[in-house]
Design an enzyme around this catalytic site. Structure first.
Site, mmCIF file in Angstrom:
data_model
loop_
_atom_site.group_PDB
_atom_site.id
_atom_site.type_symbol
_atom_site.label_atom_id
_atom_site.label_comp_id
_atom_site.label_asym_id
_atom_site.label_seq_id
_atom_site.Cartn_x
_atom_site.Cartn_y
_atom_site.Cartn_z
ATOM 1 N N ASP A 114 0.856 -1.191 0.000
ATOM 2 C CA ASP A 114 0.000 0.000 0.000
ATOM 3 C C ASP A 114 0.891 1.240 0.000
ATOM 4 O O ASP A 114 1.909 1.297 0.691
ATOM 5 C CB ASP A 114 -0.913 -0.011 1.246
ATOM 6 N N HIS A 139 -10.331 -5.396 -3.179
ATOM 7 C CA HIS A 139 -8.994 -5.696 -2.637
ATOM 8 C C HIS A 139 -9.105 -6.098 -1.177
ATOM 9 O O HIS A 139 -10.003 -5.652 -0.474
ATOM 10 C CB HIS A 139 -8.062 -4.482 -2.771
HETATM 11 P P1 AMP Z 1 -9.785 1.425 0.314
HETATM 12 O O1 AMP Z 1 -10.040 2.598 1.201
HETATM 13 O O2 AMP Z 1 -10.103 0.113 0.968
HETATM 14 O O3 AMP Z 1 -10.403 1.572 -1.052
HETATM 15 O O4 AMP Z 1 -8.207 1.379 0.159
HETATM 16 C C1 AMP Z 1 -7.515 1.825 -0.944
HETATM 17 C C2 AMP Z 1 -6.055 1.724 -0.588
HETATM 18 O O5 AMP Z 1 -5.290 1.879 -1.769
HETATM 19 C C3 AMP Z 1 -5.580 2.818 0.389
HETATM 20 O O6 AMP Z 1 -5.032 2.196 1.560
HETATM 21 C C4 AMP Z 1 -4.508 3.564 -0.402
HETATM 22 O O7 AMP Z 1 -3.422 3.972 0.382
HETATM 23 C C5 AMP Z 1 -4.101 2.539 -1.458
HETATM 24 N N1 AMP Z 1 -3.588 3.093 -2.700
HETATM 25 C C6 AMP Z 1 -4.111 4.095 -3.446
HETATM 26 N N2 AMP Z 1 -3.387 4.313 -4.548
HETATM 27 C C7 AMP Z 1 -2.355 3.411 -4.503
HETATM 28 C C8 AMP Z 1 -1.246 3.118 -5.339
HETATM 29 N N3 AMP Z 1 -1.041 3.814 -6.461
HETATM 30 N N4 AMP Z 1 -0.405 2.134 -4.978
HETATM 31 C C9 AMP Z 1 -0.602 1.447 -3.834
HETATM 32 N N5 AMP Z 1 -1.632 1.653 -3.001
HETATM 33 C C10 AMP Z 1 -2.486 2.628 -3.321
#
Ligand code: AMP
Ligand code: ZN
Length: 114
Positions: free
Chosen positions: A30, A100
């Site tokens: 993440d 995810h």
């Molecule tokens: P959610 O709130 O469950 O949709 O979590 C989305 C997650 O994706 C968050 O913890 C973000 O920090 C992570 N995230 C967003 N963009 C990226 C990226 N480009 N690479 C890795 N993680 C990401």
């Protein structure tokens, strides 16, 4: 779905720190870690959220959990324990609409979650 961040990481069009990859599932760190280990496990297939699961996705979802277990072993957090989270929809704080699992570990966590 090239407007989807996770589809772009899966397609190697966007940088992601991959820790696992096979023909169905990809896992990467993440970008904004909430614990010493914070890995996202995602299917290659674009499914927006758990609300969009179809009966034929049952194998894929099981596979994601097995990959989470494997990555936990890889990260050395199996014995101490870890948490799997599926944020679904607005109240849960889902931000990226590509299903995810958050794998969180490496520190003591509280319950109930915030
Ligand atoms: P959610 O709130 O469950 O949709 O979590 C989305 C997650 O994706 C968050 O913890 C973000 O920090 C992570 N995230 C967003 N963009 C990226 C990226 N480009 N690479 C890795 N993680 C990401
Ligand atoms: Zn996607």
């Amino acid at each position: 779905m090239l407007d989807c961040t996770f589809c772009r990481i899966i397609a190697h069009e966007m940088e992601g720190e991959l820790v696992y990859e096979d023909d169905e599932v990809v896992a990467f760190h993440d970008i904004n870690p909430q614990a010493p280990v914070h890995v996202l496990i995602v299917p290659r297939k674009h499914i927006a959220s758990l609300n969009d699961l179809a009966p034929e996705d049952v194998h894929l979802i099981g596979k994601m959990v097995l990959v989470a277990k494997k990555v936990a072993e890889q990260m050395g957090i199996t014995a101490d324990g870890y948490r799997l989270i599926w944020n679904t929809g607005e109240n849960a704080g889902q931000w990226i609409y590509h299903v995810h699992i958050h794998l969180l570990g490496g520190r003591r966590m509280t319950w109930p979650p915030g």
